[in-house]
Design an enzyme around this catalytic site. Structure first.
Site, PDB file in Angstrom:
ATOM      1  N   PRO A  36      22.705   1.899  44.876  1.00  3.41           N
ATOM      2  CA  PRO A  36      22.313   0.630  45.470  1.00  3.41           C
ATOM      3  C   PRO A  36      22.696  -0.648  44.747  1.00  3.41           C
ATOM      4  O   PRO A  36      22.091  -1.013  43.762  1.00  3.41           O
ATOM      5  CB  PRO A  36      20.778   0.740  45.501  1.00  3.41           C
ATOM      6  CG  PRO A  36      20.435   1.637  44.357  1.00  3.41           C
ATOM      7  CD  PRO A  36      21.651   2.389  43.987  1.00  3.41           C
ATOM      8  N   GLU A  37      23.661  -1.390  45.246  1.00  2.00           N
ATOM      9  CA  GLU A  37      23.775  -2.801  44.934  1.00  2.00           C
ATOM     10  C   GLU A  37      23.503  -3.503  46.268  1.00  2.00           C
ATOM     11  O   GLU A  37      23.133  -2.848  47.249  1.00  2.00           O
ATOM     12  CB  GLU A  37      25.144  -3.133  44.327  1.00  2.00           C
ATOM     13  CG  GLU A  37      25.289  -2.525  42.921  1.00  2.00           C
ATOM     14  CD  GLU A  37      26.476  -3.040  42.119  1.00  2.00           C
ATOM     15  OE1 GLU A  37      26.859  -4.199  42.272  1.00  2.00           O
ATOM     16  OE2 GLU A  37      27.017  -2.251  41.319  1.00  2.00           O
ATOM     17  N   LYS A  42      18.499  -6.938  46.442  1.00  2.00           N
ATOM     18  CA  LYS A  42      18.313  -5.490  46.474  1.00  2.00           C
ATOM     19  C   LYS A  42      16.967  -5.097  47.061  1.00  2.00           C
ATOM     20  O   LYS A  42      16.519  -3.959  46.877  1.00  2.00           O
ATOM     21  CB  LYS A  42      18.481  -4.930  45.057  1.00  2.00           C
ATOM     22  CG  LYS A  42      19.876  -5.184  44.468  1.00  2.00           C
ATOM     23  CD  LYS A  42      19.958  -4.900  42.987  1.00  2.00           C
ATOM     24  CE  LYS A  42      21.322  -5.309  42.441  1.00  2.00           C
ATOM     25  NZ  LYS A  42      21.372  -5.278  40.967  1.00  2.00           N
ATOM     26  N   ARG A  51      23.247  -2.082  29.555  1.00  4.91           N
ATOM     27  CA  ARG A  51      24.099  -1.588  30.637  1.00  4.91           C
ATOM     28  C   ARG A  51      25.540  -1.612  30.149  1.00  4.91           C
ATOM     29  O   ARG A  51      25.929  -2.487  29.375  1.00  4.91           O
ATOM     30  CB  ARG A  51      23.983  -2.463  31.883  1.00  4.91           C
ATOM     31  CG  ARG A  51      22.550  -2.729  32.339  1.00  4.91           C
ATOM     32  CD  ARG A  51      21.826  -1.464  32.767  1.00  4.91           C
ATOM     33  NE  ARG A  51      22.491  -0.789  33.871  1.00  4.91           N
ATOM     34  CZ  ARG A  51      22.409  -1.172  35.133  1.00  4.91           C
ATOM     35  NH1 ARG A  51      21.704  -2.231  35.457  1.00  4.91           N
ATOM     36  NH2 ARG A  51      23.030  -0.509  36.078  1.00  4.91           N
TER      37      ARG A  51
END
Length: 297
Positions: free
Chosen positions: A2-3, A52, A265
């Site tokens: 999911p983006e 999102k 990240r």
DNA sequence: AGGGTATGGTAAT
DNA sequence: TTACCCTACCCTC
């Protein structure tokens, strides 16, 4: 998965498949029992997507808030559904389609106050018509954090994740560590246009494709090359629709992609296309006008 | 069977 | 910065 593009795609699909019909709502694993009970038998008329986040507008002013997080996933099957397998937090059974939600971070009812608080934490979403591009430009203008961190901040721009970060910065030749405020307004507008187009393409294609003409049907790519390890091969096969994200070599110049960590990240960048300290080439006048986002798609 | 990794985000430190 | 959340998948042993 999911983006932002995934979320907006889900909103469209779920409206198409489930809206305006009574739904049997349940929580097979019992982790959202109250939520399911409140919604059971009701229908929703529309779904709003912000970055999102998904907001399902049910009858009686009930709003279901869903955020997939890193692991969240929806699966669809024909009604009547099979017995739930694995973790299923919420099940919505419609007349023709059944949708199961698993692994989501958020799956709760929210009241108007909570919704206002949620939206206040989000910056402009390039996929929304009401997005205020100037808010994005202004946010970058006053931040000294790296641009690579800034565009992952949902308050700066809503909907960008690790893949789009890598790809949007790469195509513009921007060093992820460049302080956001040093990008400049014109380049910020161009970057916005890039993100808007990538996200819109993602909604349409149902996946992230940043290479023009990319077709990831494996041809000879599925075969291991001599001396190529299984991990490198897997990366090549699965990720050929992007320029640098999780690739070993840059799609444009074949230089080795550099991996580093920013805010826990992984950042992927091409040191040749994105030299240290680079804000990218000068924007062309037409793109710098700021209308790029509206014209590109 | 078990480990590593993942397109996200928050809270604690 | 780090821990944590705690699903699914792919790989190795």
């Amino acid at each position: 998965m999911p983006e932002g593009h995934t979320i907006h795609r889900l909103a469209r699909d779920h409206v198409r498949d489930l809206a305006r019909e009574p739904l049997q709502v349940s929580s097979p694993q019992g982790r959202a029992v109250e939520t399911a009970r409140a919604l059971d038998g009701r229908s929703f008329a529309k779904i709003d997507a912000y970055g999102k986040h998904l907001l399902y507008r049910f009858e009686d002013d009930l709003t279901l808030h869903v955020h997939l997080g890193l692991f969240g996933r929806f699966r669809r099957q024909h009604t009547p559904p099979e017995e739930p397998k694995g973790e299923k937090r919420l099940r919505m059974i419609g007349e023709r389609w059944t949708v199961d939600l698993s692994g989501a971070v958020a799956c709760t009812l929210i009241d108007p106050e909570e919704e206002a608080a949620l939206l206040s934490r989000l910056g402009p979403d390039p996929l929304r018509r009401d997005a205020d591009t100037e808010r994005f430009v202004a946010a970058l203008r006053k931040r000294r954090i790296p641009i690579g961190a800034a565009i992952m901040d949902q308050k700066v721009v809503a909907g960008i994740g690790n893949v789009f970060r890598a790809e949007a910065l790469h195509v513009n030749g921007i060093d992820p560590r460049l302080p956001a405020r040093e990008l400049g307004d014109e380049r910020a507008m161009v970057l916005w246009g890039t993100m808007a187009k990538m996200l819109a393409d993602g909604v349409r294609e149902r996946r992230i494709v940043t290479i023009r003409g990319a077709d990831d049907k494996p041809v000879s790519a599925g075969r291991a090359t001599k001396g190529e390890g299984p991990r490198a091969r897997a990366d090549r096969v699965r990720h050929r629709t992007v320029h640098v994200y999780r690739r070993e070599h840059c799609h444009d110049c074949d230089a080795p992609v550099v991996r580093s960590t920013m805010a826990s990240r992984t950042v992927y960048e091409c040191p040749v296309c994105q030299p240290e300290g680079s804000a990218g080439p000068s924007p062309t006048p037409s793109l710098a006008e700021g209308e790029a986002a509206g014209r590109l798609f």
